[in-house]
Motif scaffolding. Sequence first.
Motif, PDB file in Angstrom:
ATOM      1  N   GLU A   1     -21.607  16.188 -18.559  1.00  0.00           N
ATOM      2  CA  GLU A   1     -20.265  15.953 -18.053  1.00  0.00           C
ATOM      3  C   GLU A   1     -19.816  14.586 -18.560  1.00  0.00           C
ATOM      4  O   GLU A   1     -20.624  13.675 -18.685  1.00  0.00           O
ATOM      5  CB  GLU A   1     -20.272  15.951 -16.520  1.00  0.00           C
ATOM      6  N   PRO A   2     -18.525  14.405 -18.848  1.00  0.00           N
ATOM      7  CA  PRO A   2     -18.059  13.074 -19.239  1.00  0.00           C
ATOM      8  C   PRO A   2     -18.113  12.122 -18.048  1.00  0.00           C
ATOM      9  O   PRO A   2     -17.997  12.539 -16.899  1.00  0.00           O
ATOM     10  CB  PRO A   2     -16.618  13.324 -19.695  1.00  0.00           C
ATOM     11  N   VAL A   3     -18.294  10.834 -18.341  1.00  0.00           N
ATOM     12  CA  VAL A   3     -18.286   9.824 -17.290  1.00  0.00           C
ATOM     13  C   VAL A   3     -16.844   9.390 -17.070  1.00  0.00           C
ATOM     14  O   VAL A   3     -16.152   8.990 -18.005  1.00  0.00           O
ATOM     15  CB  VAL A   3     -19.172   8.622 -17.651  1.00  0.00           C
ATOM     16  N   ILE A   4     -16.412   9.505 -15.835  1.00  0.00           N
ATOM     17  CA  ILE A   4     -15.052   9.155 -15.435  1.00  0.00           C
ATOM     18  C   ILE A   4     -15.151   8.047 -14.401  1.00  0.00           C
ATOM     19  O   ILE A   4     -15.996   8.112 -13.506  1.00  0.00           O
ATOM     20  CB  ILE A   4     -14.325  10.358 -14.791  1.00  0.00           C
ATOM     21  N   GLU A   5     -14.287   7.053 -14.490  1.00  0.00           N
ATOM     22  CA  GLU A   5     -14.193   6.061 -13.431  1.00  0.00           C
ATOM     23  C   GLU A   5     -12.810   6.185 -12.809  1.00  0.00           C
ATOM     24  O   GLU A   5     -11.804   6.133 -13.510  1.00  0.00           O
ATOM     25  CB  GLU A   5     -14.404   4.641 -13.940  1.00  0.00           C
ATOM     26  N   VAL A   6     -12.792   6.375 -11.497  1.00  0.00           N
ATOM     27  CA  VAL A   6     -11.546   6.421 -10.750  1.00  0.00           C
ATOM     28  C   VAL A   6     -11.386   5.051 -10.114  1.00  0.00           C
ATOM     29  O   VAL A   6     -12.276   4.585  -9.399  1.00  0.00           O
ATOM     30  CB  VAL A   6     -11.566   7.533  -9.679  1.00  0.00           C
ATOM     31  N   ARG A   7     -10.258   4.400 -10.388  1.00  0.00           N
ATOM     32  CA  ARG A   7      -9.972   3.069  -9.872  1.00  0.00           C
ATOM     33  C   ARG A   7      -8.761   3.149  -8.955  1.00  0.00           C
ATOM     34  O   ARG A   7      -7.704   3.635  -9.361  1.00  0.00           O
ATOM     35  CB  ARG A   7      -9.671   2.097 -11.005  1.00  0.00           C
ATOM     36  N   ALA A   8      -8.931   2.658  -7.738  1.00  0.00           N
ATOM     37  CA  ALA A   8      -7.845   2.708  -6.760  1.00  0.00           C
ATOM     38  C   ALA A   8      -7.586   1.314  -6.209  1.00  0.00           C
ATOM     39  O   ALA A   8      -8.522   0.611  -5.840  1.00  0.00           O
ATOM     40  CB  ALA A   8      -8.207   3.653  -5.625  1.00  0.00           C
ATOM     41  N   ARG A   9      -6.329   0.912  -6.164  1.00  0.00           N
ATOM     42  CA  ARG A   9      -5.947  -0.394  -5.624  1.00  0.00           C
ATOM     43  C   ARG A   9      -5.382  -0.197  -4.219  1.00  0.00           C
ATOM     44  O   ARG A   9      -4.494   0.622  -4.000  1.00  0.00           O
ATOM     45  CB  ARG A   9      -4.914  -1.048  -6.511  1.00  0.00           C
ATOM     46  N   PHE A  10      -5.939  -0.960  -3.274  1.00  0.00           N
ATOM     47  CA  PHE A  10      -5.507  -0.927  -1.880  1.00  0.00           C
ATOM     48  C   PHE A  10      -4.748  -2.214  -1.554  1.00  0.00           C
ATOM     49  O   PHE A  10      -4.700  -3.138  -2.371  1.00  0.00           O
ATOM     50  CB  PHE A  10      -6.723  -0.742  -0.963  1.00  0.00           C
ATOM     51  N   ALA A  11      -4.162  -2.262  -0.373  1.00  0.00           N
ATOM     52  CA  ALA A  11      -3.347  -3.406   0.038  1.00  0.00           C
ATOM     53  C   ALA A  11      -4.148  -4.704   0.048  1.00  0.00           C
ATOM     54  O   ALA A  11      -3.627  -5.765  -0.284  1.00  0.00           O
ATOM     55  CB  ALA A  11      -2.721  -3.156   1.406  1.00  0.00           C
ATOM     56  N   ASP A  12      -5.424  -4.614   0.429  1.00  0.00           N
ATOM     57  CA  ASP A  12      -6.264  -5.809   0.478  1.00  0.00           C
ATOM     58  C   ASP A  12      -7.731  -5.407   0.430  1.00  0.00           C
ATOM     59  O   ASP A  12      -8.069  -4.224   0.483  1.00  0.00           O
ATOM     60  CB  ASP A  12      -5.964  -6.649   1.731  1.00  0.00           C
ATOM     61  N   GLY A  13      -8.581  -6.414   0.322  1.00  0.00           N
ATOM     62  CA  GLY A  13     -10.013  -6.166   0.212  1.00  0.00           C
ATOM     63  C   GLY A  13     -10.607  -5.507   1.440  1.00  0.00           C
ATOM     64  O   GLY A  13     -11.534  -4.702   1.323  1.00  0.00           O
ATOM     65  N   ALA A  14     -10.081  -5.823   2.632  1.00  0.00           N
ATOM     66  CA  ALA A  14     -10.610  -5.215   3.867  1.00  0.00           C
ATOM     67  C   ALA A  14     -10.349  -3.710   3.879  1.00  0.00           C
ATOM     68  O   ALA A  14     -11.240  -2.917   4.218  1.00  0.00           O
ATOM     69  CB  ALA A  14      -9.995  -5.878   5.098  1.00  0.00           C
TER      70      ALA A  14
END
Length: 118
Positions: free
Chosen positions: A3-16
């Motif tokens: 399977e190909p390696v996929i990275e899903v990146r998600a940005r949230f409002a803050d680190g918490a």
Amino acid sequence: MDEPVIEVRARFADGARAQQAADALNAWFRWILDGSAQPTPSLLEPLGVCTGDWAWALDDVDWALGPHARVEGPDVRVSLETHDTHLQLSGLLRALGARAVRIVREERDPDDGAPDEA
């Protein structure tokens, strides 16, 4: 076939919030890998999402290995070997409150077999 390696990146409002989402995702991944025992646990509810709506079984995913969510500041990153499960995972990240979701596919160099970020 790998399977190909996929990275899903998600940005949230803050680190918490990113840490809460990553903790919930890792518990959810573990629940799936452990066989999705019933009754469905309340893993995502603290973030306003009904876990029952995301009650996947191993037959529902194409992971070669179990994914792991990690936090980098306000970002959650999940690397997994998949052809299509990352699309549904992106939807879950949005439901958990991600402001933006990006998918990065690592391409393999045909000369050396090592992955390169695309």
